[in-house]
Design a protein around this motif. Structure first.
Motif, PDB file in Angstrom:
ATOM      1  N   ILE A   6       2.623   4.322  -7.251  1.00 44.65           N
ATOM      2  CA  ILE A   6       2.057   3.272  -8.102  1.00 44.65           C
ATOM      3  C   ILE A   6       3.053   2.131  -8.226  1.00 44.65           C
ATOM      4  CG2 ILE A   6       1.022   2.790 -10.349  1.00 44.65           C
ATOM      5  CD1 ILE A   6       0.275   5.700 -10.508  1.00 44.65           C
ATOM      6  N   GLY A   7       2.692   0.987  -7.695  1.00 48.14           N
ATOM      7  CA  GLY A   7       3.612  -0.152  -7.650  1.00 48.14           C
ATOM      8  C   GLY A   7       4.098  -0.367  -6.232  1.00 48.14           C
ATOM      9  N   ALA A   8       3.611  -1.412  -5.569  1.00 46.69           N
ATOM     10  CA  ALA A   8       3.964  -1.650  -4.174  1.00 46.69           C
ATOM     11  C   ALA A   8       4.781  -2.931  -4.036  1.00 46.69           C
ATOM     12  CB  ALA A   8       2.700  -1.719  -3.316  1.00 46.69           C
ATOM     13  N   GLY A   9       5.688  -3.153  -4.982  1.00 49.31           N
ATOM     14  CA  GLY A   9       6.538  -4.342  -4.943  1.00 49.31           C
ATOM     15  C   GLY A   9       7.736  -4.128  -4.041  1.00 49.31           C
ATOM     16  N   TYR A  10       8.889  -4.630  -4.482  1.00 52.01           N
ATOM     17  CA  TYR A  10      10.124  -4.603  -3.707  1.00 52.01           C
ATOM     18  C   TYR A  10      10.494  -3.219  -3.162  1.00 52.01           C
ATOM     19  CZ  TYR A  10      15.177  -4.381  -3.018  1.00 52.01           C
ATOM     20  OH  TYR A  10      16.422  -4.137  -2.501  1.00 52.01           O
ATOM     21  N   TRP A  11      10.474  -2.226  -4.029  1.00 54.47           N
ATOM     22  CA  TRP A  11      10.958  -0.887  -3.666  1.00 54.47           C
ATOM     23  C   TRP A  11       9.850  -0.004  -3.096  1.00 54.47           C
ATOM     24  CZ3 TRP A  11      15.486   0.557  -2.413  1.00 54.47           C
ATOM     25  CH2 TRP A  11      15.944   1.853  -2.529  1.00 54.47           C
ATOM     26  N   GLY A  12       8.595  -0.403  -3.309  1.00 46.72           N
ATOM     27  CA  GLY A  12       7.454   0.405  -2.894  1.00 46.72           C
ATOM     28  C   GLY A  12       7.466   0.852  -1.438  1.00 46.72           C
ATOM     29  N   PRO A  13       7.667  -0.074  -0.484  1.00 47.10           N
ATOM     30  CA  PRO A  13       7.649   0.335   0.927  1.00 47.10           C
ATOM     31  C   PRO A  13       8.682   1.414   1.248  1.00 47.10           C
ATOM     32  CG  PRO A  13       7.532  -2.049   0.751  1.00 47.10           C
ATOM     33  CD  PRO A  13       7.755  -1.530  -0.635  1.00 47.10           C
ATOM     34  N   ASN A  14       9.863   1.345   0.607  1.00 47.37           N
ATOM     35  CA  ASN A  14      10.878   2.373   0.834  1.00 47.37           C
ATOM     36  C   ASN A  14      10.407   3.729   0.334  1.00 47.37           C
ATOM     37  OD1 ASN A  14      12.786   0.648   1.993  1.00 47.37           O
ATOM     38  ND2 ASN A  14      13.451  -0.058  -0.018  1.00 47.37           N
ATOM     39  N   LEU A  15       9.773   3.740  -0.828  1.00 51.96           N
ATOM     40  CA  LEU A  15       9.255   4.992  -1.380  1.00 51.96           C
ATOM     41  C   LEU A  15       8.178   5.567  -0.460  1.00 51.96           C
ATOM     42  CD1 LEU A  15       9.079   3.839  -5.104  1.00 51.96           C
ATOM     43  CD2 LEU A  15      10.550   5.669  -4.211  1.00 51.96           C
ATOM     44  N   HIS A  54      -5.009   2.631 -10.450  1.00 53.28           N
ATOM     45  CA  HIS A  54      -4.112   3.794 -10.440  1.00 53.28           C
ATOM     46  C   HIS A  54      -4.601   4.897 -11.373  1.00 53.28           C
ATOM     47  CE1 HIS A  54      -2.206   1.438 -13.782  1.00 53.28           C
ATOM     48  NE2 HIS A  54      -2.100   2.641 -14.308  1.00 53.28           N
ATOM     49  N   ASN A  55      -5.355   4.508 -12.417  1.00 56.46           N
ATOM     50  CA  ASN A  55      -5.869   5.548 -13.319  1.00 56.46           C
ATOM     51  C   ASN A  55      -6.819   6.497 -12.579  1.00 56.46           C
ATOM     52  OD1 ASN A  55      -4.551   4.878 -15.739  1.00 56.46           O
ATOM     53  ND2 ASN A  55      -5.938   3.129 -15.994  1.00 56.46           N
ATOM     54  N   GLU A  56      -7.647   5.903 -11.754  1.00 56.94           N
ATOM     55  CA  GLU A  56      -8.573   6.713 -10.956  1.00 56.94           C
ATOM     56  C   GLU A  56      -7.788   7.640 -10.022  1.00 56.94           C
ATOM     57  OE1 GLU A  56     -10.801   7.809  -7.465  1.00 56.94           O
ATOM     58  OE2 GLU A  56      -9.298   6.211  -7.446  1.00 56.94           O
ATOM     59  N   VAL A  57      -6.741   7.086  -9.383  1.00 59.28           N
ATOM     60  CA  VAL A  57      -5.963   7.887  -8.431  1.00 59.28           C
ATOM     61  C   VAL A  57      -5.246   9.032  -9.143  1.00 59.28           C
ATOM     62  CG1 VAL A  57      -4.042   7.831  -6.805  1.00 59.28           C
ATOM     63  CG2 VAL A  57      -5.735   5.986  -6.802  1.00 59.28           C
ATOM     64  N   ILE A  58      -4.642   8.720 -10.317  1.00 61.39           N
ATOM     65  CA  ILE A  58      -3.949   9.767 -11.077  1.00 61.39           C
ATOM     66  C   ILE A  58      -4.904  10.909 -11.416  1.00 61.39           C
ATOM     67  CG2 ILE A  58      -2.920  10.270 -13.349  1.00 61.39           C
ATOM     68  CD1 ILE A  58      -1.569   7.518 -13.216  1.00 61.39           C
ATOM     69  N   GLY A  59      -6.177  10.541 -11.659  1.00 57.17           N
ATOM     70  CA  GLY A  59      -7.140  11.561 -12.052  1.00 57.17           C
ATOM     71  C   GLY A  59      -7.640  12.447 -10.916  1.00 57.17           C
ATOM     72  N   ARG A  60      -7.356  12.018  -9.669  1.00 57.03           N
ATOM     73  CA  ARG A  60      -7.891  12.784  -8.540  1.00 57.03           C
ATOM     74  C   ARG A  60      -7.251  14.162  -8.408  1.00 57.03           C
ATOM     75  NH1 ARG A  60      -7.625   8.596  -3.555  1.00 57.03           N
ATOM     76  NH2 ARG A  60      -6.976  10.553  -2.552  1.00 57.03           N
ATOM     77  N   GLY A  61      -8.037  15.121  -8.045  1.00 55.42           N
ATOM     78  CA  GLY A  61      -7.555  16.495  -7.936  1.00 55.42           C
ATOM     79  C   GLY A  61      -6.636  16.730  -6.750  1.00 55.42           C
ATOM     80  N   ASP A  62      -6.729  15.902  -5.695  1.00 56.80           N
ATOM     81  CA  ASP A  62      -5.921  16.167  -4.497  1.00 56.80           C
ATOM     82  C   ASP A  62      -4.524  15.566  -4.563  1.00 56.80           C
ATOM     83  OD1 ASP A  62      -6.830  13.561  -4.424  1.00 56.80           O
ATOM     84  OD2 ASP A  62      -7.071  13.520  -2.257  1.00 56.80           O
ATOM     85  N   ILE A  63      -4.203  14.856  -5.624  1.00 56.32           N
ATOM     86  CA  ILE A  63      -2.864  14.255  -5.755  1.00 56.32           C
ATOM     87  C   ILE A  63      -1.928  15.242  -6.463  1.00 56.32           C
ATOM     88  CG2 ILE A  63      -1.549  12.396  -6.868  1.00 56.32           C
ATOM     89  CD1 ILE A  63      -3.237  11.371  -4.564  1.00 56.32           C
ATOM     90  N   ASP A  64      -0.739  15.481  -5.840  1.00 52.10           N
ATOM     91  CA  ASP A  64       0.227  16.421  -6.432  1.00 52.10           C
ATOM     92  C   ASP A  64       1.372  15.712  -7.140  1.00 52.10           C
ATOM     93  OD1 ASP A  64      -0.774  19.036  -5.100  1.00 52.10           O
ATOM     94  OD2 ASP A  64      -0.612  17.606  -3.444  1.00 52.10           O
TER      95      ASP A  64
END
Lengths: 333, 333, 333, 333
Positions: A6-15, A54-64
C-alpha cells in the motif's frame, strides 16, 4: 503467499521488487490512490495487479501480508485494519505518529498472533550487522558516545519535520547497537519556512554511565553526510554510509585512565593503533529484511525489528518534539 | 622591535619563527619556566636569548611586544602586567578565563593606548578570509545556520575542558563571519575520566531570525574532522580544513519559498546548481596575523582580532560552561 | 660535527633545521651563490654562518659533512671535490646526471673510506618502512605489480625533465621495496612547451616472473596525486601519500589460481577480506634520515640509501630517457 | 515496438527494464541459452516472455529491435543475422571482436537502412555530456593529454583480456571527447594466471600536436578507481566516476608559455585559479541511451554511438593487442 503493498511512491518499487524476488511470494498487489503511479508500476512490473482501493484489498482472503508505505499519519489506521483482518504487517519507519498508536498495534498483533515488522532497513545492512557483532564481542570496551550526522538537501516532507523524517534511521541503529534505554532527551532546531516544520535539528540523549548520544539531522545541507562515530574505552568505530566499500572502520584507539597510587591525580593516556575495515556482506538490506520477515512468519519467530523496536524509536521522536518546542528543555523518558 | 615570547610549549616555536621572520622585528626573547624547553629553542633558533623569569623580561625597557602562550588561567595576570609596563600584547586563545578578566584587559589597553591582539589564528587563513568576502557579498542570501565539527583524539588539557580547548577556534570564526551577537546558549556534554573535565560537548546558539549555530567538540574521536557548514537562502558553504587545497566549497544550492497567491500554502522548492571552490591565499595564517599585529601597532589601528573579539568568544565559553553543568539549561546572553 | 649545506633553495631550510637539531651536530654553514637566500637563512636561523663560496667551505678543516642540494648537473663535481677533501657526502636525489658519474662517486667514497648518502627521503618515512616490513614478512605473497602515480601542477625544473624531477621518489621506493633488478624499460611521454623537456611521462619496467612496474609522472595535472598500488597473490597494498594518517592500506584481497585436476582449465577465484591500515611512525622522514646518516658515520656502517641505491635509480632514469626519445623503444638493462 | 534482448546475464535486467520503461516499447522478449536466467527474468519482470532460441525470435515478424548482450565473440554473427532479418541492432560494447567484423556490420546496416547502436553507455551520462560541452566551448584551450585509470578487483572474463573488457569504456569516452583519430598505439601488460589473458595493461596513444592519451586497466586492484584527467592550456578536467555527485571538476589551471622577445628562452608560468564542479544531469545513462536509440529509429537519424563509433574503439583494441604481444611495439594506425 500473496502480498499487498500500500503506497507506490518513492520506496514502493523497491518493496514490490524485493517481495517479488522471494521464493515464498507468489504475487504482489500494488495499491495507491494515484492511478498514474499504478500505471508506472504496471509498466515496470509488466502487468502486476493494482488497485486504488486498499481497504478492499486488505479485506481479501487471499492476501497474507500487508506492506504499509504511506504517510506516517496513516500508518496506525491502515495497520490496525490489516491486523484485525488477520494480516501480518510490514510497516515503513517511523512505525506510527505517537507512542500510544504504536503500543496499540503491538498489543493487537500479540493478541491476534500476527507478525509486526518495522522497516528499519539499516538494521539489515552488512555494515550495521557487523558493528553489532563487534560491539557484542566487547572489542570497544565500555561505550562513551554515539554521534550521528545525517544531512543532505532533502525533499521536504510536508506532513512531518526533519526529525520524524531522518532521525528514525539513526535512532533505530542506535537502539539496536547500544541495546539500552535512553534516560532523557533534549532537542534544539529551527524551521526556516512558513510551514512550521523544523528543517534542522539536534538531539542529545542521556544514558546510564555517562554514555551520551547525539544526532544531527538537516534538510538544508548542500552535501550528503551519513556518518556515525561510536567511541569506547578500547576502540572506536567510524561508520560512513556514503563510502562505497569501506563503510565501517574500527580504530584501535582509546584512552587508559589510571589514578596514581595514593594520589588523587588522574593520569590519562592515549593509545593509538591500527585501523581495520572489515569485509561486509553486500546483499541488499531490503532483500535481507523481507526474507527475514517471511521467515519469522513461517517459523513463528519475532523479527529483529519488531513492534517494540519501532516503539523505542517513536518514544524518542515524540519526546524530541516536545523538547524542541520548548527550546531544548530536558525531557526524562 | 623586540619581542618577548612567554611560553615555549607546543605553539611557542611557531610564534618565535613568525616574529623572527618579520622585517620590523630585530630579536626575540623566549621565556619559559622549563629550562629544557628553552634549551630546545636555543638549538632550533641558533643561540636565541632565553629566560626563565618572564617578570624580569616584561620589565625590560627594550621589549616592545609581549606574546603570551601560557595556560589560560595565567593570561590575565601576565597580560595585565605587560600592559601596565607599557607593552603591546599578543595573547593566545582563549583570551582569558572569564568575561570579567577580558573586560579589564580591554579597559587597561584602551586607557594606556596599547594594542591587544587575540591569536584567533584561523581568522587570518585564506579560507576564512575568502568566506568572509563571500558572505559579505551577499552571495549566500539570508543565513540559516552555522554548523561546526572539530574533533580528534586530543591531548587532554589538564586545566580546561574540551569546550575551552577546541571551541574558541570555531566560535571566533563564527563571530567573524556572522558579525552578529548570539542571544542564547545551550550546551550538553559529558566527561569520562575522573578529572571532572568534559571531553565531549555540543553547543547550540540562538540568533535573531531563526539563525542557529551548533558546535561539536570532542577529544575522544578516532579521526580528525574539521568541518563547518554555513547555509543560506541562496547558496551554502562547506569549509573542510582537513582538505589540502579545496578547503572552501560554495554550492549554488538553496531553497525558494513562496506562498501561493491568496492561499495559505507554503511552496518550497530546491534549487541545485554548480559548486565552486575558490582559489585561496596559501600564506601561513600566523605570518599574516603577526604582520597584521605589527602593522596595527605602527599605524595605530585596531586589529581584526582585538580584545572585543576575544571577549565575544569568552562570553560564550563562560555561558556554555554554566549550561553544561545544568544539563543543557538555556542561558540568555 | 660541523656540516656545510650547499644550496639554500626550496629544500635547504629543511636540511639545515634537521641537521641543527641533531645532538652530534655543533653547527651548520649555509652556502649558496645567491646572497638574498643566505640573508633569509640568517634571519630564519638567527645568525647562522653563511658563504657564497662553497669551494672554500669544502676545503675547510673543521667541516665533517657536505650536504649537496644544488641542481643535478652539479652533483658529481661538488661531491667529487668533497670526497677528495675527505668529507662524508649527503647528496640530494637524483644522485647524479648519469650512471658513469654515480659509479665514479661510489668508487671514490669506497677508496677514501667515506660515507655516501643519497637523500631518497621517502625511504625513511613511517609508511615506506612499514610497507617494507609487510612485504618482507611474506604477507603479500608473490608480487604481481607495482603501480605508481605522482602528479601535480609542478614548477618546471629548467635543467631536467619530469622523469628526472619526480620519478626518483618512486623508483627509490620501488627499488627498496621490491629488492630486485628491473630487466627492461620502456617510456613514453611528451613535452608541450618549447624547451624540449618532457612534462608528462609513463615508464614501464619488466622484472622476472611477470612482475611489472609502471610509473606516471606529470607536471601538468590540476590536482596532486601520490598513489602507489602493490599487488600480490595474497594481499595488496594501497599507499596514498596525500592521506593525513591512513597512508598505507593492506587489503586481504587476492586471487586463487588452480587447475582442475586432469583438465587443462584454469580456475581463477577472487578472495576478498578485511582491510588493515597499520599505525605508522609519524617522525619526520628527514629527521630519521639525517640521524641515520650520522649514525652510519659514527659506527662505520653502510646507509640504507647509499651510493648503490642512488645508482640503481639513475640507471633507470638514464634508460627511460633513451626510450622516450625513441617513442617507447624497449631498453634492456 | 517489440524488443528482443539476447543475453540475460549481468547487464540483461538493466536493458530489459530500460526498454520496458519506454513509451514506444510495447513488450520485451528475453532470450538466453540458460533457462535458470530466464526463470529469474520471469520472476523479476512478472511473467515476461522468454525464449532459449534467439534465432527463432530474431526471425519473428513482430520484433523491431534486437539487443545483443552476449559474449563479444558472438556479436558479429548475431548482429549480422538480425540486420539481414531487417531488425535495428543495439550491440553491447565492444562492438565486435575485430575491425573486419565491425566494418561488415556497418556496411550491411547502411545498405539495409537500419540503425546500428553500440552501447557505449558512458557517452549518455550527465558527466560525459557536460565534459563534451565544456571541451567544445574551448574552455580547456589546446588539449595536452587524456589520462584514464579504470581498475578494480574484477571478475575474470574468460573469453577476453582486461583491455577488451575494461578499455572500451574509456576509449569510447576519449573518442567522443577528443573527436580526432589516434595515430599510433603502444601497449604493455602482463598476465599472471595460466589462461594467457592479460589482467593488467597500459595503453599509450599518440595524436597530432603532441596530444597524448594513456589508459591503465587492471583486474587485480584492491580498490575501485575510475578517474580521467584531461589537460589543456587553459584549464583541466578531473572526472572521477566513483564520486557520488561531484564527478566532474574543472580547474582553472594551466600554463602560459611565452618566449622572451629576441631571446631563445622559453618562459613557462603557471596559472592557478578556482575549481568549478558543474551540476550534472542525474538521469540513468541507459535510459537516455535507449530513448536516443528509439528516437533515431523513429526520426531516421544517426545515433551518437553508431557503428563508426564502435569501430573506432575496436580498431584501437585490435592494435593494442598486437602491441602487447610484442612487448610494447609501436603500432601506427
Amino acid at each position: 503467499m500473496k502480498v499487498a503493498v500500500i503506497g507506490a511512491g518513492y520506496w514502493g518499487p523497491n518493496l514490490i521488487r524485493n517481495f517479488l524476488m522471494l521464493d515464498e511470494v507468489e504475487s504482489v498487489v500494488a495499491c495507491d490512490l494515484d492511478e498514474a503511479r499504478l500505471a508506472k508500476m504496471r509498466k515496470l512490473f509488466h502487468g502486476i495487479e493494482t488497485s486504488t482501493d486498499h481497504n478492499e484489498v486488505i479485506g481479501r482472503g487471499d492476501i497474507d501480508i500487508v506492506v504499509i508505505a504511506t504517510p506516517v499519519s496513516t500508518h496506525h489506521e491502515i495497520a490496525k485494519k490489516a491486523l484485525l483482518a488477520g494480516k501480518h504487517c510490514f510497516i515503513e519507519k517511523p512505525m506510527t505518529a505517537s507512542v500510544a498508536e504504536a503500543e496499540e498495534l503491538i498489543e493487537i498483533a500479540a493478541r491476534e498472533g500476527l507478525k509486526l515488522f518495522v522497516d528499519h532497513t539499516f538494521i539489515y545492512t552488512g555494515a550495521v550487522r557487523k558493528m553489532k557483532e563487534i560491539i557484542t564481542s566487547g572489542r570497544l570496551g565500555d561505550l562513551y558516545y554515539f554521534d550521528s550526522v545525517r544531512i543532505n538537501l532533502g525533499l521536504f516532507q510536508h506532513d512531518v519535520n526533519v526529525i520524524w523524517d531522518l532521525a528514525p534511521h539513526d535512532l533505530s541503529i542506535m537502539d539496536y547497537l547500544l541495546g539500552q534505554p535512553a534516560l532523557a532527551v533534549s532537542a534544539t532546531g529551527t524551521c526556516h519556512v512558513g510551514n512550521g516544520l523544523e528543517d534542522i535539528a539536534y538531539i542529545t540523549l542521556e544514558f546510564a554511565n555517562n554514555l551520551i548520544a547525539h544526532f544531527h539531522v538537516n534538510w538544508l545541507a548542500p552535501m550528503k553526510i551519513r556518518r556515525t562515530l561510536i567511541g569506547g574505552t578500547k576502540s572506536m568505530i567510524v561508520y560512513d554510509d556514503t563510502e562505497a566499500s569501506e563503510k565501517v572502520k574500527v580504530y584501535d584507539k582509546g584512552i587508559d585512565v589510571t589514578t596514581r597510587e595514593g594520589v588523587y591525580d588522574t593520569l590519562v593516556q592515549y593509545r593509538t593503533g591500527d585501523m581495520l575495515s572489515p569485509k561486509l556482506d553486500q546483499e541488499e538490506a531490503l532483500a535481507v529484511g523481507t526474507r527475514h520477515f517471511v521467515d519469522c512468519i513461517l517459523n513463528d519467530q519475532q523479527p529483529t525489528t519488531d513492534g517494540q523496536s519501532g516503539l523505542n524509536v517513536v518514544r524518542i521522536l515524540e519526546a524530541s518534539e516536545i523538547s524542541i518546542k520548548n527550546r531544548g528543555q530536558l525531557i526524562e523518558l
